[in-house]
Write a protein that holds these residues in place. Structure first.
Motif, PDB file in Angstrom:
ATOM      1  N   THR A  54       0.795  -1.232   0.000  1.00  0.00           N
ATOM      2  CA  THR A  54       0.000   0.000   0.000  1.00  0.00           C
ATOM      3  C   THR A  54       0.826   1.279   0.000  1.00  0.00           C
ATOM      4  OG1 THR A  54      -0.119  -0.057   2.422  1.00  0.00           O
ATOM      5  CG2 THR A  54      -1.886  -1.156   1.200  1.00  0.00           C
ATOM      6  N   SER A  55       2.060   1.237   0.481  1.00  0.00           N
ATOM      7  CA  SER A  55       2.863   2.460   0.577  1.00  0.00           C
ATOM      8  C   SER A  55       3.856   2.549  -0.575  1.00  0.00           C
ATOM      9  CB  SER A  55       3.617   2.509   1.909  1.00  0.00           C
ATOM     10  OG  SER A  55       4.573   1.467   1.981  1.00  0.00           O
ATOM     11  N   ARG A  56       4.187   3.787  -0.933  1.00  0.00           N
ATOM     12  CA  ARG A  56       5.160   4.013  -1.991  1.00  0.00           C
ATOM     13  C   ARG A  56       6.563   4.129  -1.396  1.00  0.00           C
ATOM     14  NH1 ARG A  56       2.039   9.087  -4.654  1.00  0.00           N
ATOM     15  NH2 ARG A  56       2.170   9.690  -2.458  1.00  0.00           N
ATOM     16  N   VAL A  57       7.546   3.949  -2.261  1.00  0.00           N
ATOM     17  CA  VAL A  57       8.944   4.057  -1.837  1.00  0.00           C
ATOM     18  C   VAL A  57       9.571   5.257  -2.546  1.00  0.00           C
ATOM     19  CG1 VAL A  57      11.202   2.973  -1.776  1.00  0.00           C
ATOM     20  CG2 VAL A  57       9.148   1.582  -1.448  1.00  0.00           C
ATOM     21  N   TRP A  58      10.118   6.169  -1.749  1.00  0.00           N
ATOM     22  CA  TRP A  58      10.786   7.364  -2.270  1.00  0.00           C
ATOM     23  C   TRP A  58      12.293   7.229  -2.124  1.00  0.00           C
ATOM     24  CZ3 TRP A  58       8.093  12.495  -2.737  1.00  0.00           C
ATOM     25  CH2 TRP A  58       6.701  12.392  -2.599  1.00  0.00           C
ATOM     26  N   PHE A  59      13.015   7.893  -3.015  1.00  0.00           N
ATOM     27  CA  PHE A  59      14.459   8.089  -2.877  1.00  0.00           C
ATOM     28  C   PHE A  59      14.678   9.583  -3.035  1.00  0.00           C
ATOM     29  CE2 PHE A  59      18.817   8.504  -4.262  1.00  0.00           C
ATOM     30  CZ  PHE A  59      19.509   7.510  -3.582  1.00  0.00           C
ATOM     31  N   ILE A  60      15.132  10.247  -1.971  1.00  0.00           N
ATOM     32  CA  ILE A  60      15.253  11.702  -1.973  1.00  0.00           C
ATOM     33  C   ILE A  60      16.689  12.092  -1.644  1.00  0.00           C
ATOM     34  CG2 ILE A  60      14.448  13.873  -0.957  1.00  0.00           C
ATOM     35  CD1 ILE A  60      11.840  12.467  -0.207  1.00  0.00           C
ATOM     36  N   THR A  61      17.304  12.903  -2.493  1.00  0.00           N
ATOM     37  CA  THR A  61      18.652  13.391  -2.215  1.00  0.00           C
ATOM     38  C   THR A  61      18.579  14.772  -1.562  1.00  0.00           C
ATOM     39  OG1 THR A  61      18.947  14.491  -4.371  1.00  0.00           O
ATOM     40  CG2 THR A  61      19.529  12.152  -4.227  1.00  0.00           C
ATOM     41  N   GLY A  62      19.634  15.113  -0.848  1.00  0.00           N
ATOM     42  CA  GLY A  62      19.644  16.386  -0.125  1.00  0.00           C
ATOM     43  C   GLY A  62      18.519  16.435   0.894  1.00  0.00           C
ATOM     44  N   ALA A  63      18.280  15.301   1.557  1.00  0.00           N
ATOM     45  CA  ALA A  63      17.091  15.149   2.395  1.00  0.00           C
ATOM     46  C   ALA A  63      17.262  15.625   3.827  1.00  0.00           C
ATOM     47  CB  ALA A  63      16.659  13.672   2.413  1.00  0.00           C
ATOM     48  N   SER A  64      18.458  16.020   4.210  1.00  0.00           N
ATOM     49  CA  SER A  64      18.693  16.349   5.618  1.00  0.00           C
ATOM     50  C   SER A  64      18.209  17.740   6.003  1.00  0.00           C
ATOM     51  CB  SER A  64      20.180  16.213   5.948  1.00  0.00           C
ATOM     52  OG  SER A  64      20.942  17.148   5.191  1.00  0.00           O
ATOM     53  N   ARG A  65      17.915  18.589   5.017  1.00  0.00           N
ATOM     54  CA  ARG A  65      17.537  19.966   5.339  1.00  0.00           C
ATOM     55  C   ARG A  65      16.729  20.574   4.197  1.00  0.00           C
ATOM     56  NH1 ARG A  65      23.663  22.521   4.755  1.00  0.00           N
ATOM     57  NH2 ARG A  65      23.870  22.210   2.502  1.00  0.00           N
ATOM     58  N   GLY A  66      16.199  21.766   4.448  1.00  0.00           N
ATOM     59  CA  GLY A  66      15.520  22.535   3.416  1.00  0.00           C
ATOM     60  C   GLY A  66      14.359  21.824   2.763  1.00  0.00           C
ATOM     61  N   LEU A  67      14.248  21.987   1.444  1.00  0.00           N
ATOM     62  CA  LEU A  67      13.146  21.374   0.705  1.00  0.00           C
ATOM     63  C   LEU A  67      13.194  19.856   0.796  1.00  0.00           C
ATOM     64  CD1 LEU A  67      12.968  23.542  -2.554  1.00  0.00           C
ATOM     65  CD2 LEU A  67      11.482  23.652  -0.548  1.00  0.00           C
ATOM     66  N   GLY A  68      14.398  19.283   0.776  1.00  0.00           N
ATOM     67  CA  GLY A  68      14.524  17.835   0.861  1.00  0.00           C
ATOM     68  C   GLY A  68      13.943  17.284   2.142  1.00  0.00           C
ATOM     69  N   ARG A  69      14.183  17.975   3.240  1.00  0.00           N
ATOM     70  CA  ARG A  69      13.624  17.551   4.535  1.00  0.00           C
ATOM     71  C   ARG A  69      12.102  17.683   4.513  1.00  0.00           C
ATOM     72  NH1 ARG A  69      15.783  16.359   9.716  1.00  0.00           N
ATOM     73  NH2 ARG A  69      14.008  16.010  11.092  1.00  0.00           N
ATOM     74  N   ALA A  70      11.591  18.766   3.941  1.00  0.00           N
ATOM     75  CA  ALA A  70      10.136  18.959   3.854  1.00  0.00           C
ATOM     76  C   ALA A  70       9.498  17.884   2.989  1.00  0.00           C
ATOM     77  CB  ALA A  70       9.829  20.345   3.301  1.00  0.00           C
ATOM     78  N   PHE A  71      10.139  17.523   1.885  1.00  0.00           N
ATOM     79  CA  PHE A  71       9.620  16.462   1.021  1.00  0.00           C
ATOM     80  C   PHE A  71       9.581  15.137   1.779  1.00  0.00           C
ATOM     81  CE2 PHE A  71      11.632  18.825  -2.819  1.00  0.00           C
ATOM     82  CZ  PHE A  71      10.594  19.745  -2.815  1.00  0.00           C
ATOM     83  N   THR A  72      10.649  14.874   2.533  1.00  0.00           N
ATOM     84  CA  THR A  72      10.736  13.624   3.287  1.00  0.00           C
ATOM     85  C   THR A  72       9.633  13.538   4.331  1.00  0.00           C
ATOM     86  OG1 THR A  72      13.136  13.521   2.980  1.00  0.00           O
ATOM     87  CG2 THR A  72      12.208  12.247   4.800  1.00  0.00           C
ATOM     88  N   GLU A  73       9.445  14.599   5.073  1.00  0.00           N
ATOM     89  CA  GLU A  73       8.418  14.600   6.118  1.00  0.00           C
ATOM     90  C   GLU A  73       7.023  14.457   5.522  1.00  0.00           C
ATOM     91  OE1 GLU A  73       9.218  18.212   8.210  1.00  0.00           O
ATOM     92  OE2 GLU A  73      10.887  17.355   9.367  1.00  0.00           O
ATOM     93  N   ALA A  74       6.786  15.072   4.370  1.00  0.00           N
ATOM     94  CA  ALA A  74       5.476  14.951   3.720  1.00  0.00           C
ATOM     95  C   ALA A  74       5.225  13.517   3.269  1.00  0.00           C
ATOM     96  CB  ALA A  74       5.403  15.906   2.533  1.00  0.00           C
ATOM     97  N   ALA A  75       6.252  12.873   2.722  1.00  0.00           N
ATOM     98  CA  ALA A  75       6.103  11.490   2.287  1.00  0.00           C
ATOM     99  C   ALA A  75       5.808  10.571   3.465  1.00  0.00           C
ATOM    100  CB  ALA A  75       7.372  11.037   1.563  1.00  0.00           C
ATOM    101  N   LEU A  76       6.510  10.783   4.574  1.00  0.00           N
ATOM    102  CA  LEU A  76       6.294   9.951   5.759  1.00  0.00           C
ATOM    103  C   LEU A  76       4.910  10.188   6.355  1.00  0.00           C
ATOM    104  CD1 LEU A  76       9.819  10.314   7.398  1.00  0.00           C
ATOM    105  CD2 LEU A  76       8.853   8.253   6.352  1.00  0.00           C
ATOM    106  N   THR A  77       4.482  11.449   6.370  1.00  0.00           N
ATOM    107  CA  THR A  77       3.145  11.762   6.879  1.00  0.00           C
ATOM    108  C   THR A  77       2.076  11.051   6.056  1.00  0.00           C
ATOM    109  OG1 THR A  77       3.861  13.927   7.682  1.00  0.00           O
ATOM    110  CG2 THR A  77       1.502  13.634   7.332  1.00  0.00           C
ATOM    111  N   GLY A  78       2.347  10.879   4.763  1.00  0.00           N
ATOM    112  CA  GLY A  78       1.404  10.188   3.895  1.00  0.00           C
ATOM    113  C   GLY A  78       1.472   8.679   4.003  1.00  0.00           C
ATOM    114  N   GLY A  79       2.320   8.167   4.887  1.00  0.00           N
ATOM    115  CA  GLY A  79       2.403   6.724   5.094  1.00  0.00           C
ATOM    116  C   GLY A  79       3.390   6.001   4.207  1.00  0.00           C
ATOM    117  N   ASP A  80       4.196   6.740   3.463  1.00  0.00           N
ATOM    118  CA  ASP A  80       5.146   6.114   2.551  1.00  0.00           C
ATOM    119  C   ASP A  80       6.473   5.807   3.233  1.00  0.00           C
ATOM    120  OD1 ASP A  80       3.292   6.240   0.516  1.00  0.00           O
ATOM    121  OD2 ASP A  80       4.045   8.144  -0.279  1.00  0.00           O
ATOM    122  N   ARG A  81       7.337   5.123   2.505  1.00  0.00           N
ATOM    123  CA  ARG A  81       8.671   4.785   2.984  1.00  0.00           C
ATOM    124  C   ARG A  81       9.695   5.581   2.177  1.00  0.00           C
ATOM    125  NH1 ARG A  81       8.517  -1.264   1.727  1.00  0.00           N
ATOM    126  NH2 ARG A  81       6.981  -0.525   0.210  1.00  0.00           N
TER     127      ARG A  81
END
Length: 299
Positions: free
Chosen positions: A8-35
């Protein structure tokens, strides 16, 4: 019947994920139940996310300018989660300075991260996306790809190159069921500007720098990165995502202004453009005209 999270969950690969937009993208994906496989030079800021979301976050320490390291990180992510659904090429940096001021090392560093880093990730993920027959590759570009602006010449160059690469990749990937989108963000409250690199200024450009500082102070529009993350979710949720997506009202208006100006200029010079084209038969080569084999040139 129970449905597994892997289904049911999607898998993301995000670079530059520790801060800024990358961190926001990561948190949004996790909030949506994804990995999420989160790639960054330093993974320490990502450990809290991994602890808060057991089994759903895979921190990967990787420098995107290192091609071998990128391929290894992608292989680890695919091996860990079994597939990739969404790849976000977000890692990047901003170098500010007039074109004349850049050293070779500074120019190459800008291209290494923003262009070659994106190229290496794109190359590394495509085999997995091709084989599975689906996936969405999101390339984070910039307002700077709309045009070259004073003091952002090398940054704009890196983003122009990224977009040319991504347009070609989109056409190549489409036949395999893989989608490619280019996201062009405006200003957001990240550390892009505080972490940016600056050239050694030449005194000749001091008046221009003063004018640019005044314009920036009067016309800057910066938003919460969560708004960019919300837009990204709408993009990847779409069955027919666009090749390009502008983020922000200011950049939207600027894109139209720049395009209209270009169209006006093209129209004004149409007669010159059309006069520069007239089909003729292919010219015969010197060898064909002489009717002999290759000749040694004498000087």
């Amino acid at each position: 019947m129970l449905v597994s999270e892997e289904t049911t969950s999607r898998v993301w690969f995000i670079t530059g994920a520790s801060r800024g937009l990358g961190r926001a993208f990561t948190e949004a994906a996790l909030t949506g139940g994804d990995r999420v496989a989160v790639a960054a030079r330093t993974t320490a800021p990502l450990e809290e996310l991994a602890a808060a979301h057991p089994g759903r976050v895979l921190p990967l320490g990787v420098d995107v300018t290192d091609r071998d390291a990128v391929f290894a990180a992608v292989a680890e992510a695919v091996g860990h989660f079994g597939r990739l659904d969404i790849v976000v090429n977000n890692a990047g940096m901003l170098s500010m300075g007039m074109v004349e001021e850049f050293t070779e090392a500074e120019a190459r560093a800008q291209m290494d991260i923003n262009f070659f880093g994106t190229l290496w990730v794109s190359q590394a993920v495509m085999p997995a996306l091709r084989e599975q027959g689906f996936g969405h590759l999101v390339q984070v570009s910039s307002i700077a790809a709309l045009g070259g602006f004073p003091s952002t010449g090398l940054y704009s160059a890196s983003k122009f190159a990224l977009e040319g690469l991504s347009e070609a990749l989109a056409a190549e990937a489409a036949s395999f069921g893989v989608k490619v989108s280019i996201v062009q963000p405006g200003g957001y409250w990240t550390d892009l500007y505080t972490a940016m690199r600056n050239t050694s200024p030449l005194e000749a450009y001091a008046p221009l720098r003063e004018e640019l500082a005044k314009q920036f102070a009067e016309g800057s529009v910066d938003s919460d990165p969560k708004l960019a993350a919300a837009a990204l979710l709408k993009l990847v949720d779409s069955d027919e995502p666009p090749l390009r997506l502008l983020l922000g009202g200011m950049i939207y208006d600027l894109a139209f202004d720049i395009t209209r100006t270009r169209m006006d200029t093209w129209a004004a010079w149409e007669h010159v453009s059309r006069a520069a084209e007239h089909a003729i038969p292919a010219p015969a080569t010197a060898v064909e005209e002489a009717g002999t084999g290759p000749q040694q040139e004498t000087r």
